[in-house]
Write a protein that holds these residues in place. Structure first.
Motif, PDB file in Angstrom:
ATOM      1  N   SER A   1     -13.996  24.693  38.397  1.00 23.49           N
ATOM      2  CA  SER A   1     -15.439  24.685  38.617  1.00 23.49           C
ATOM      3  C   SER A   1     -15.810  23.884  39.856  1.00 23.49           C
ATOM      4  O   SER A   1     -16.784  24.200  40.547  1.00 23.49           O
ATOM      5  CB  SER A   1     -16.159  24.104  37.392  1.00 23.49           C
ATOM      6  OG  SER A   1     -15.927  24.892  36.243  1.00 23.49           O
ATOM      7  N   TRP A   2     -15.036  22.828  40.123  1.00 24.41           N
ATOM      8  CA  TRP A   2     -15.326  21.927  41.237  1.00 24.41           C
ATOM      9  C   TRP A   2     -14.028  21.501  41.901  1.00 24.41           C
ATOM     10  O   TRP A   2     -12.973  21.471  41.257  1.00 24.41           O
ATOM     11  CB  TRP A   2     -16.066  20.674  40.745  1.00 24.41           C
ATOM     12  CG  TRP A   2     -17.366  20.995  40.067  1.00 24.41           C
ATOM     13  CD1 TRP A   2     -17.546  21.264  38.747  1.00 24.41           C
ATOM     14  CD2 TRP A   2     -18.644  21.133  40.692  1.00 24.41           C
ATOM     15  NE1 TRP A   2     -18.866  21.551  38.494  1.00 24.41           N
ATOM     16  CE2 TRP A   2     -19.570  21.481  39.675  1.00 24.41           C
ATOM     17  CE3 TRP A   2     -19.107  20.990  41.990  1.00 24.41           C
ATOM     18  CZ2 TRP A   2     -20.911  21.684  39.929  1.00 24.41           C
ATOM     19  CZ3 TRP A   2     -20.453  21.185  42.244  1.00 24.41           C
ATOM     20  CH2 TRP A   2     -21.341  21.526  41.222  1.00 24.41           C
ATOM     21  N   ILE A   3     -14.112  21.146  43.173  1.00 29.68           N
ATOM     22  CA  ILE A   3     -12.956  20.595  43.882  1.00 29.68           C
ATOM     23  C   ILE A   3     -13.402  19.362  44.642  1.00 29.68           C
ATOM     24  O   ILE A   3     -14.494  19.321  45.219  1.00 29.68           O
ATOM     25  CB  ILE A   3     -12.326  21.632  44.841  1.00 29.68           C
ATOM     26  CG1 ILE A   3     -11.019  21.089  45.427  1.00 29.68           C
ATOM     27  CG2 ILE A   3     -13.281  22.042  45.958  1.00 29.68           C
ATOM     28  CD1 ILE A   3     -10.186  22.142  46.138  1.00 29.68           C
ATOM     29  N   VAL A   4     -12.573  18.332  44.605  1.00 29.03           N
ATOM     30  CA  VAL A   4     -12.866  17.083  45.299  1.00 29.03           C
ATOM     31  C   VAL A   4     -11.712  16.775  46.240  1.00 29.03           C
ATOM     32  O   VAL A   4     -10.558  16.661  45.810  1.00 29.03           O
ATOM     33  CB  VAL A   4     -13.065  15.911  44.320  1.00 29.03           C
ATOM     34  CG1 VAL A   4     -13.487  14.658  45.090  1.00 29.03           C
ATOM     35  CG2 VAL A   4     -14.095  16.251  43.254  1.00 29.03           C
ATOM     36  N   GLY A   5     -12.022  16.635  47.522  1.00 34.27           N
ATOM     37  CA  GLY A   5     -11.013  16.273  48.506  1.00 34.27           C
ATOM     38  C   GLY A   5     -10.864  14.765  48.589  1.00 34.27           C
ATOM     39  O   GLY A   5     -11.747  14.073  49.079  1.00 34.27           O
TER      40      GLY A   5
ATOM     41  N   ARG B   1     -20.989  16.692  50.112  1.00 31.17           N
ATOM     42  CA  ARG B   1     -20.972  17.811  49.177  1.00 31.17           C
ATOM     43  C   ARG B   1     -21.451  19.068  49.881  1.00 31.17           C
ATOM     44  O   ARG B   1     -22.464  19.065  50.582  1.00 31.17           O
ATOM     45  CB  ARG B   1     -21.883  17.549  47.966  1.00 31.17           C
ATOM     46  CG  ARG B   1     -21.925  18.738  47.011  1.00 31.17           C
ATOM     47  CD  ARG B   1     -23.056  18.671  46.009  1.00 31.17           C
ATOM     48  NE  ARG B   1     -23.100  19.899  45.221  1.00 31.17           N
ATOM     49  CZ  ARG B   1     -24.152  20.315  44.523  1.00 31.17           C
ATOM     50  NH1 ARG B   1     -25.263  19.583  44.503  1.00 31.17           N
ATOM     51  NH2 ARG B   1     -24.109  21.440  43.853  1.00 31.17           N
ATOM     52  N   THR B   2     -20.692  20.135  49.716  1.00 34.17           N
ATOM     53  CA  THR B   2     -21.118  21.470  50.126  1.00 34.17           C
ATOM     54  C   THR B   2     -20.881  22.391  48.937  1.00 34.17           C
ATOM     55  O   THR B   2     -19.737  22.748  48.631  1.00 34.17           O
ATOM     56  CB  THR B   2     -20.325  21.983  51.342  1.00 34.17           C
ATOM     57  OG1 THR B   2     -20.528  21.083  52.442  1.00 34.17           O
ATOM     58  CG2 THR B   2     -20.777  23.371  51.743  1.00 34.17           C
ATOM     59  N   GLY B   3     -21.928  22.723  48.216  1.00 33.60           N
ATOM     60  CA  GLY B   3     -21.777  23.557  47.025  1.00 33.60           C
ATOM     61  C   GLY B   3     -20.887  22.902  46.003  1.00 33.60           C
ATOM     62  O   GLY B   3     -21.185  21.810  45.491  1.00 33.60           O
TER      63      GLY B   3
ATOM     64  N   MET C   1     -14.937  22.628  54.440  1.00 39.31           N
ATOM     65  CA  MET C   1     -16.373  22.411  54.294  1.00 39.31           C
ATOM     66  C   MET C   1     -17.102  22.502  55.632  1.00 39.31           C
ATOM     67  O   MET C   1     -18.271  22.887  55.688  1.00 39.31           O
ATOM     68  CB  MET C   1     -16.635  21.042  53.648  1.00 39.31           C
ATOM     69  CG  MET C   1     -16.217  20.959  52.189  1.00 39.31           C
ATOM     70  SD  MET C   1     -16.249  19.251  51.517  1.00 39.31           S
ATOM     71  CE  MET C   1     -18.005  18.861  51.645  1.00 39.31           C
ATOM     72  N   GLY C   2     -16.415  22.134  56.708  1.00 33.19           N
ATOM     73  CA  GLY C   2     -17.017  22.230  58.025  1.00 33.19           C
ATOM     74  C   GLY C   2     -18.113  21.220  58.289  1.00 33.19           C
ATOM     75  O   GLY C   2     -19.019  21.470  59.092  1.00 33.19           O
ATOM     76  N   VAL C   3     -18.048  20.064  57.648  1.00 29.30           N
ATOM     77  CA  VAL C   3     -19.079  19.050  57.818  1.00 29.30           C
ATOM     78  C   VAL C   3     -18.730  18.121  58.974  1.00 29.30           C
ATOM     79  O   VAL C   3     -17.556  17.905  59.297  1.00 29.30           O
ATOM     80  CB  VAL C   3     -19.271  18.231  56.519  1.00 29.30           C
ATOM     81  CG1 VAL C   3     -19.881  19.102  55.445  1.00 29.30           C
ATOM     82  CG2 VAL C   3     -17.941  17.649  56.038  1.00 29.30           C
ATOM     83  N   GLY C   4     -19.751  17.566  59.605  1.00 29.14           N
ATOM     84  CA  GLY C   4     -19.547  16.685  60.742  1.00 29.14           C
ATOM     85  C   GLY C   4     -19.296  15.251  60.325  1.00 29.14           C
ATOM     86  O   GLY C   4     -19.457  14.874  59.165  1.00 29.14           O
TER      87      GLY C   4
ATOM     88  N   VAL D   1     -27.890  16.917  40.225  1.00 31.99           N
ATOM     89  CA  VAL D   1     -27.634  15.486  40.125  1.00 31.99           C
ATOM     90  C   VAL D   1     -26.559  15.068  41.121  1.00 31.99           C
ATOM     91  O   VAL D   1     -26.516  13.912  41.571  1.00 31.99           O
ATOM     92  CB  VAL D   1     -27.236  15.095  38.682  1.00 31.99           C
ATOM     93  CG1 VAL D   1     -25.812  15.536  38.360  1.00 31.99           C
ATOM     94  CG2 VAL D   1     -27.374  13.588  38.479  1.00 31.99           C
ATOM     95  N   LEU D   2     -25.699  16.007  41.516  1.00 31.14           N
ATOM     96  CA  LEU D   2     -24.625  15.680  42.456  1.00 31.14           C
ATOM     97  C   LEU D   2     -25.135  15.446  43.868  1.00 31.14           C
ATOM     98  O   LEU D   2     -24.422  14.875  44.703  1.00 31.14           O
ATOM     99  CB  LEU D   2     -23.569  16.782  42.453  1.00 31.14           C
ATOM    100  CG  LEU D   2     -22.799  16.941  41.127  1.00 31.14           C
ATOM    101  CD1 LEU D   2     -21.947  18.195  41.154  1.00 31.14           C
ATOM    102  CD2 LEU D   2     -21.940  15.712  40.863  1.00 31.14           C
ATOM    103  N   ASP D   3     -26.352  15.872  44.159  1.00 30.87           N
ATOM    104  CA  ASP D   3     -26.916  15.595  45.479  1.00 30.87           C
ATOM    105  C   ASP D   3     -27.099  14.095  45.699  1.00 30.87           C
ATOM    106  O   ASP D   3     -27.087  13.611  46.837  1.00 30.87           O
ATOM    107  CB  ASP D   3     -28.257  16.310  45.652  1.00 30.87           C
ATOM    108  CG  ASP D   3     -28.101  17.826  45.738  1.00 30.87           C
ATOM    109  OD1 ASP D   3     -27.004  18.285  46.131  1.00 30.87           O
ATOM    110  OD2 ASP D   3     -29.067  18.534  45.402  1.00 30.87           O
TER     111      ASP D   3
END
Length: 536
Positions: free
Chosen positions: A167-171, A287-289, A183-186, A335-337
């Motif tokens: 359901s979720w993945i955490v790096g 977080r991205t999705g 994720m492509g985040v800066g 809530v994860l935001d």
């Protein structure tokens, strides 16, 4: 507890990429709440050498919550004093770390990281819902609807690709995070970086070092000497102008520098020498999705405030309870935001403090160093340098916290890290978490029956919250009560001018309540924040 059944290599609730201390802690915190966790770790075996050498009181509390309370002394020792000297040996700053910090554990603990990781791995092995897959790395990652699909392959090459779903993945996969890349985040880089030679040694004979941790602010070569846990010491030497990485990073040069500090092969075994380049970077979005980041995958900082790994532990504690509520249907994904909001502000402060300390320590200009020394010596003479410095962690200022009205700052002490002291109940005296347990806690100096209506009590029951009344020493604790042995809790409530506080599972205060009406408001706002109806 959300009860699920582990299926090794199959579908999971959460995929964790990376099994260093942060990935281990997050995995354990989730699995002991009953969730199916699968870990992918690229290295076939745990790394046998230390990297971090220190954690703080809050980190110890998190590790204890992960089931390591009894194991911590086996790989650690209180850090003791930390002193800064200038090139002439004059004291610029001295910090005395207490052995009973805010969270009931020492302010600072020196540890041997392989011992910590072994203890976390052993704890993980006790949890049937935790599966660890070593020797695999991510090859592809995509999200479809409510499922994450991670394609993995053997790290050392060859066939055998497989797909893992969750359901979720955490790096938690470090500075070069595969998950962050997908994720492509800066990232925001503060542009502060230096090279240091790290020398980890095991002395042949145990001896007392005074101070136990030393920082020499010598412009000719800044250097550090600290405890690295029982039976281990670390020396660090900064690369100076005119010196190449290749010249510095050799065993011969390491021994030459150690010899200048009175350490030779006759005195100790060198466990490793390595050149380390520290950076100061923070990822913009964690977080991205259904993809999240924690630990070094989300932030890097200089070592001078000893907050790199500690920040990762806070990430794990913050994320674990929120994922738990989402996975068990007690909160919406929104809530994860709050995870990025809360953790990024903490980390940015820790990075800023680490950089500021580094700019003082890493000064290699003799003129600037002399000016620094004059300022710090003068301040010390006035007593400024003898006080306990400001901590690298501040109260939360935004996120999932109680506010009296929309748009206002959280109602203090919301956002505080709740202190921990010893309490007594039914003849058992110990730290609060051990005696009372973990999770949400409603702590009050009053009779809870006069504060809670049926609906609010049902809501707390649905969260698995513990409702606890603290009573003063000399009082017989009744059902649902504990004696405030150290006087920590009644003092905190009095100083906060409140009668009750709701504490989150990561030990931060959600909100205070002065009376029954405000407590109803606190719980109602939390109910809205989790975006679920009260349990009935």
């Amino acid at each position: 507890m959300y009860d699920t059944h582990a299926e090794p290599g199959g579908d999971s609730d959460v995929l964790v990429v990376g099994y260093g201390p942060v990935g281990q802690t997050l995995s354990v915190l989730l699995a002991q709440r009953g969730h199916r966790v699968t870990v992918v770790e690229r290295w076939p075996k745990a790394y046998a050498m230390p990297r971090a050498v220190n954690f703080d009181s809050e980190s110890a509390r998190i590790l204890a919550a992960a089931g390591l309370a009894e194991q911590i002394p086996s790989f650690s020792e209180p850090s003791g004093a930390y002193e800064w000297l200038n090139a002439e040996g004059r004291t610029l700053l001295r910090i005395e770390a207490t052995e009973e910090g805010r969270c009931g554990w020492p302010d600072s603990t020196a540890m041997y990281q392989p011992g910590l990781e072994a203890a976390l791995a052993a704890r993980g092995a006790q949890l049937p819902r935790l599966t660890v897959l070593r020797g695999l790395e991510g090859a592809a990652l995509d999200v479809t609807g409510d499922r994450v699909r991670l394609t993995v392959r053997p790290t050392e090459g060859g066939d055998g690709e497989r797909v893992l779903t969750a359901s979720w993945i955490v790096g938690c996969d470090g500075a070069n995070s595969f998950v962050r890349g997908v994720m492509g985040v800066g990232q925001t880089d503060q542009g502060f970086s230096h090279d240091w030679l790290i020398c980890d040694v095991a002395p042949h004979e145990r001896r007392v070092y005074e101070p136990n941790n030393l920082q020499v602010c010598d412009p000719a070569r800044p250097r550090t000497h600290v405890s690295a846990g029982p039976g281990h010491r670390r020396w660090e030497f900064m690369r100076v102008p005119g010196e190449t990485v290749e010249e510095l990073n050799t065993e011969e040069r390491a021994w030459e520098l150690l010899a200048e500090q009175g350490i030779t092969p006759d005195d100790a075994v060198m466990e490793r020498h390595a050149l380390y380049t520290f950076n100061a970077r923070c990822t913009d979005e964690w977080r991205t999705g259904r993809m999240l980041l924690a630990g070094d995958a989300a932030h890097l900082m200089p070592p001078f405030a000893a907050q790199g790994m500690c920040s990762g532990f806070r990430d794990a504690a913050n994320l674990a309870w929120k994922l738990d509520l989402v996975l068990s249907g007690r909160a919406s994904e929104a809530v994860l935001d709050s995870y990025t909001v809360e953790r990024r502000q903490h980390v940015q402060h820790a990075i800023g403090m680490s950089v500021n300390l580094g700019k003082v320590i890493c000064q290699d200009d003799p003129v600037a160093a002399a000016e620094r020394d004059a300022v710090m010596l003068a301040a010390r003479e006035r007593g400024v340098g003898t006080a306990q410095p400001k901590g690298a962690v501040q109260p939360l200022k935004d996120g999932l916290l109680y506010r009296r009205s929309a748009g206002r700052a959280p109602r203090r002490p919301a956002g505080d890290l709740m202190p921990q002291g010893r309490v007594e109940r039914d003849g058992l005296t110990g730290l609060f978490d051990e005696v009372v347990g973990l999770g949400f806690v409603l702590l009050t100096a009053d009779d809870p029956a006069g504060l809670l209506g049926d609906e609010d009590r049902a809501f707390l029951d649905g969260l698995g919250a513990r409702v606890v009344r603290v009573v003063p020493v000399g009082t017989q604790a009744g059902p649902g009560e504990v004696v405030d042995t150290d006087g920590v809790y009644l003092t905190y409530l009095a100083e906060s001018r409140t009668r009750a506080v709701l504490v989150r599972p990561d030990f931060y205060v959600y909100g205070p309540a002065a009376d029954r009406a405000e407590l109803a408001s606190v719980l109602g706002q939390l109910r809205e924040g989790l975006e679920v109806l009260a349990a009935v």
